[in-house]
Design a protein around this motif. Structure first.
Motif, PDB file in Angstrom:
ATOM      1  N   SER A  20     -16.106  -3.118   6.927  1.00  0.00           N
ATOM      2  CA  SER A  20     -15.121  -2.427   6.084  1.00  0.00           C
ATOM      3  C   SER A  20     -14.171  -3.422   5.415  1.00  0.00           C
ATOM      4  O   SER A  20     -13.806  -3.260   4.246  1.00  0.00           O
ATOM      5  CB  SER A  20     -14.324  -1.415   6.913  1.00  0.00           C
ATOM      6  OG  SER A  20     -13.655  -2.065   7.980  1.00  0.00           O
ATOM      7  N   SER A  21     -13.778  -4.473   6.146  1.00  0.00           N
ATOM      8  CA  SER A  21     -12.892  -5.498   5.567  1.00  0.00           C
ATOM      9  C   SER A  21     -13.605  -6.253   4.458  1.00  0.00           C
ATOM     10  O   SER A  21     -13.021  -6.533   3.396  1.00  0.00           O
ATOM     11  CB  SER A  21     -12.438  -6.482   6.653  1.00  0.00           C
ATOM     12  OG  SER A  21     -11.688  -5.830   7.641  1.00  0.00           O
ATOM     13  N   GLN A  23     -16.073  -5.103   2.698  1.00  0.00           N
ATOM     14  CA  GLN A  23     -16.275  -4.162   1.596  1.00  0.00           C
ATOM     15  C   GLN A  23     -15.024  -4.053   0.728  1.00  0.00           C
ATOM     16  O   GLN A  23     -15.114  -4.022  -0.508  1.00  0.00           O
ATOM     17  CB  GLN A  23     -16.636  -2.785   2.162  1.00  0.00           C
ATOM     18  CG  GLN A  23     -16.922  -1.735   1.096  1.00  0.00           C
ATOM     19  CD  GLN A  23     -17.386  -0.410   1.704  1.00  0.00           C
ATOM     20  OE1 GLN A  23     -17.750  -0.349   2.874  1.00  0.00           O
ATOM     21  NE2 GLN A  23     -17.344   0.638   0.924  1.00  0.00           N
ATOM     22  N   GLU A  24     -13.873  -4.008   1.348  1.00  0.00           N
ATOM     23  CA  GLU A  24     -12.604  -3.906   0.601  1.00  0.00           C
ATOM     24  C   GLU A  24     -12.429  -5.096  -0.339  1.00  0.00           C
ATOM     25  O   GLU A  24     -11.998  -4.941  -1.486  1.00  0.00           O
ATOM     26  CB  GLU A  24     -11.424  -3.818   1.569  1.00  0.00           C
ATOM     27  CG  GLU A  24     -11.318  -2.491   2.286  1.00  0.00           C
ATOM     28  CD  GLU A  24     -10.154  -2.477   3.274  1.00  0.00           C
ATOM     29  OE1 GLU A  24      -9.375  -3.461   3.282  1.00  0.00           O
ATOM     30  OE2 GLU A  24     -10.041  -1.504   4.031  1.00  0.00           O
ATOM     31  N   GLU A  27     -14.938  -4.898  -3.274  1.00  0.00           N
ATOM     32  CA  GLU A  27     -14.545  -3.840  -4.219  1.00  0.00           C
ATOM     33  C   GLU A  27     -13.335  -4.274  -5.043  1.00  0.00           C
ATOM     34  O   GLU A  27     -13.240  -3.954  -6.248  1.00  0.00           O
ATOM     35  CB  GLU A  27     -14.253  -2.550  -3.457  1.00  0.00           C
ATOM     36  CG  GLU A  27     -15.519  -1.874  -2.930  1.00  0.00           C
ATOM     37  CD  GLU A  27     -15.222  -0.644  -2.092  1.00  0.00           C
ATOM     38  OE1 GLU A  27     -14.040  -0.467  -1.686  1.00  0.00           O
ATOM     39  OE2 GLU A  27     -16.155   0.136  -1.818  1.00  0.00           O
ATOM     40  N   SER A  28     -12.409  -5.000  -4.420  1.00  0.00           N
ATOM     41  CA  SER A  28     -11.229  -5.474  -5.161  1.00  0.00           C
ATOM     42  C   SER A  28     -11.641  -6.488  -6.234  1.00  0.00           C
ATOM     43  O   SER A  28     -11.069  -6.524  -7.328  1.00  0.00           O
ATOM     44  CB  SER A  28     -10.202  -6.086  -4.201  1.00  0.00           C
ATOM     45  OG  SER A  28     -10.701  -7.292  -3.640  1.00  0.00           O
TER      46      SER A  28
END
Length: 254
Positions: A20-21, A23-24, A27-28
């Motif tokens: 999840s980290s 992925q963030e 995406e940013s």
């Protein structure tokens, strides 16, 4: 922070399993640089990994249910559910192996053979796969195929004493006594405590007319397993055949 630094940070998160980290961060990056190839590939890798994990969790859950049915002796139900799960996971060795075992226990030897043949295709380096296939062939009366499968298993794992014993028994049943004796001796050399192989060796030696060696082998089977009824019986028959009444009577007393 530069894009390359962010990419390296996301990759580090990914390696540690912090999807999840990672992925963030990807995406940013794509918010500002929608065509950034490394961020796109990183996101794709995360999605694939998470999808695989979800599928594996599903497989483990279903597989555990089938194992429970098998342990409850619900072999037909276990085989039926395993067959359905194989449609989604057609190349999972443990599933095919379980399907073969459940089918064999339920009396469906054709289904067992089919499953075990696929286990061999999935794991040609596993002696267990050839052993199970050989046993299914044997139970179905395909003795030549069973011999071939057992021999393939022995080439991989020569100390698989059960396979050697089973191969010896098939060869014995085909009146190939010299080869059978060799297999039994090999089984015993890898497991000197294997009473069944001593008894089977005695039977093969008896068929060759080698009564003294047969008697010795039956006695060793009894020494290894004192309640081995077949070995006791075979020893008495051998003593009677060679006219040793006293020894025959002693064997009745044990």
């Amino acid at each position: 922070m530069s894009v390359n630094t962010l990419i390296r940070k996301a990759q580090a998160y990914f390696k540690r399993g912090h999807y999840s980290s990672a992925q963030e961060i990807y995406e940013s990056i794509l918010t500002e640089f929608p065509k950034n190839r490394k961020a796109q590939e990183g996101l794709a890798r995360i999605k694939l990994t998470m999808d695989n994990q979800s599928e594996n969790q599903l497989f483990q859950k279903k597989f555990k249910e089938i194992v429970e049915h098998f342990h409850l002796n619900e072999f037909e139900l276990a085989a039926s559910k395993a067959k359905i799960l194989c449609k989604k996971f057609p190349n999972r060795f443990e599933l095919l192996n379980l399907l073969g075992a459940a089918a064999a226990r339920s009396g469906d030897t054709e289904q067992a053979i089919n499953a075990f043949e696929k286990t061999v295709e999935c794991a040609r380096n596993k002696a267990e796969a050839y052993y199970n296939l050989g046993t299914a062939y044997r139970d179905h009366g395909k003795l030549d195929d069973a011999v071939s499968a057992y021999k393939n298993g022995i080439m991989i794992q020569k100390y698989f004493h059960i396979t050697l014993n089973n191969l010896g028994t098939i060869l014995k049943d085909q009146n190939k006594f010299d080869e059978a004796v060799e297999m039994y001796h090999m089984a015993i050399s890898y497991n000197p405590e294997y009473a069944k192989a001593y008894n089977n060796l005695g039977v093969a030696l008896l068929a060759q007319g080698n009564f003294e060696s047969a008697a010795s082998s039956f006695q060793k089977a009894i020494d290894k397993q004192s309640n081995h009824a077949e070995a006791h019986y075979n020893l008495r028959v051998t003593f009677q055949a060679i006219g040793s009444t006293e020894d025959a009577l002693k064997s009745f007393e044990t």
